[in-house]
Write a protein that holds these residues in place. Structure first.
Motif, PDB file in Angstrom:
ATOM      1  N   PRO A 140       0.837  -1.201   0.000  1.00 35.85           N
ATOM      2  CA  PRO A 140       0.000   0.000   0.000  1.00 35.85           C
ATOM      3  C   PRO A 140       0.875   1.255   0.000  1.00 35.85           C
ATOM      4  CG  PRO A 140      -0.835  -1.577   1.588  1.00 35.85           C
ATOM      5  CD  PRO A 140       0.498  -2.095   1.117  1.00 35.85           C
ATOM      6  N   GLY A 141       0.399   2.261  -0.702  1.00 29.91           N
ATOM      7  CA  GLY A 141       1.142   3.514  -0.821  1.00 29.91           C
ATOM      8  C   GLY A 141       1.918   3.624  -2.113  1.00 29.91           C
ATOM      9  N   LEU A 142       2.283   2.476  -2.694  1.00 32.00           N
ATOM     10  CA  LEU A 142       2.920   2.497  -4.017  1.00 32.00           C
ATOM     11  C   LEU A 142       1.819   2.649  -5.061  1.00 32.00           C
ATOM     12  CD1 LEU A 142       5.524  -0.410  -3.707  1.00 32.00           C
ATOM     13  CD2 LEU A 142       5.933   2.044  -3.511  1.00 32.00           C
ATOM     14  N   THR A 143       2.210   2.834  -6.309  1.00 31.74           N
ATOM     15  CA  THR A 143       1.232   2.841  -7.392  1.00 31.74           C
ATOM     16  C   THR A 143       1.278   1.487  -8.100  1.00 31.74           C
ATOM     17  OG1 THR A 143       2.784   3.717  -9.027  1.00 31.74           O
ATOM     18  CG2 THR A 143       1.467   5.337  -7.767  1.00 31.74           C
ATOM     19  N   VAL A 144       0.252   1.218  -8.866  1.00 32.91           N
ATOM     20  CA  VAL A 144       0.215  -0.013  -9.658  1.00 32.91           C
ATOM     21  C   VAL A 144       1.408  -0.024 -10.624  1.00 32.91           C
ATOM     22  CG1 VAL A 144      -1.160  -1.325 -11.332  1.00 32.91           C
ATOM     23  CG2 VAL A 144      -2.285  -0.229  -9.370  1.00 32.91           C
ATOM     24  N   ASP A 164       7.989   5.955 -18.677  1.00 31.37           N
ATOM     25  CA  ASP A 164       9.033   6.899 -19.107  1.00 31.37           C
ATOM     26  C   ASP A 164       9.093   8.157 -18.246  1.00 31.37           C
ATOM     27  OD1 ASP A 164       9.822   5.187 -21.122  1.00 31.37           O
ATOM     28  OD2 ASP A 164       8.773   6.282 -22.717  1.00 31.37           O
ATOM     29  N   CYS A 165       7.971   8.648 -17.765  1.00 33.44           N
ATOM     30  CA  CYS A 165       7.976   9.895 -16.989  1.00 33.44           C
ATOM     31  C   CYS A 165       8.161   9.649 -15.497  1.00 33.44           C
ATOM     32  CB  CYS A 165       6.714  10.708 -17.253  1.00 33.44           C
ATOM     33  SG  CYS A 165       5.218  10.030 -16.482  1.00 33.44           S
ATOM     34  N   GLY A 166       8.287   8.392 -15.102  1.00 35.20           N
ATOM     35  CA  GLY A 166       8.521   8.072 -13.707  1.00 35.20           C
ATOM     36  C   GLY A 166       7.308   8.217 -12.806  1.00 35.20           C
ATOM     37  N   ASP A 172       8.978  -2.231 -10.262  1.00 34.53           N
ATOM     38  CA  ASP A 172       9.870  -2.782  -9.245  1.00 34.53           C
ATOM     39  C   ASP A 172       9.993  -4.299  -9.320  1.00 34.53           C
ATOM     40  OD1 ASP A 172      10.041  -0.142  -8.459  1.00 34.53           O
ATOM     41  OD2 ASP A 172       8.954  -0.426  -6.572  1.00 34.53           O
ATOM     42  N   ASN A 173       9.065  -4.936 -10.021  1.00 36.90           N
ATOM     43  CA  ASN A 173       9.081  -6.393 -10.135  1.00 36.90           C
ATOM     44  C   ASN A 173       9.347  -6.878 -11.551  1.00 36.90           C
ATOM     45  OD1 ASN A 173       8.274  -7.629  -7.378  1.00 36.90           O
ATOM     46  ND2 ASN A 173       6.990  -5.807  -7.612  1.00 36.90           N
ATOM     47  N   GLY A 174       9.802  -5.973 -12.409  1.00 31.86           N
ATOM     48  CA  GLY A 174      10.237  -6.356 -13.750  1.00 31.86           C
ATOM     49  C   GLY A 174       9.148  -6.833 -14.693  1.00 31.86           C
ATOM     50  N   VAL A 175       7.930  -6.333 -14.522  1.00 27.66           N
ATOM     51  CA  VAL A 175       6.858  -6.709 -15.441  1.00 27.66           C
ATOM     52  C   VAL A 175       7.122  -6.020 -16.777  1.00 27.66           C
ATOM     53  CG1 VAL A 175       4.386  -6.590 -15.930  1.00 27.66           C
ATOM     54  CG2 VAL A 175       5.184  -7.029 -13.590  1.00 27.66           C
TER      55      VAL A 175
END
Length: 107
Positions: free
Chosen positions: A20-24, A39-41, A30-33
């Motif tokens: 929670p608190g992260l974005t989709v 591109d814009c972070g 972060d998991n290499g999907v």
């Protein structure tokens, strides 16, 4: 944690626990999907984190704001109902079970 399923255009599934608190988008990045370029972070300044939300989840998500709607105009084959930018979807426990499908490509 919320378990989110990312489905690549070719059907490959990635089931990931996202804090929670992260974005989709951050969960995917972060998991290499593959297929979420971001591109814009996460600044909602591009459409390279575009996905199609599973129909069962469309009404469970917060509505798009004007900036997200504008950026989706630049996405690959946007769908007026199901397209979302993953950088704009903040993960909460309520998103546990969310399913998103990645487009054929990002622009």
């Amino acid at each position: 944690m919320a378990r989110i399923t990312y489905i690549e255009h070719n059907g490959t599934r990635h089931e990931i626990d996202v804090a929670p608190g992260l974005t989709v988008m951050e969960g995917a990045r972060d998991n290499g999907v593959p297929g979420i370029e971001a591109d814009c972070g996460g600044a909602c300044a591009c459409s390279t984190c575009h996905v199609y939300v599973d129909p069962a989840w469309v009404d469970k998500l917060p509505p798009k704001d004007a900036m997200e709607a504008d950026m989706l105009d630049f996405a690959w084959k946007p769908d007026a109902t199901r397209s979302r930018l993953t950088c704009q979807l903040k993960v909460t426990p309520a998103l546990d079970g969310l399913v998103v499908t990645l487009p054929e490509r990002q622009i």
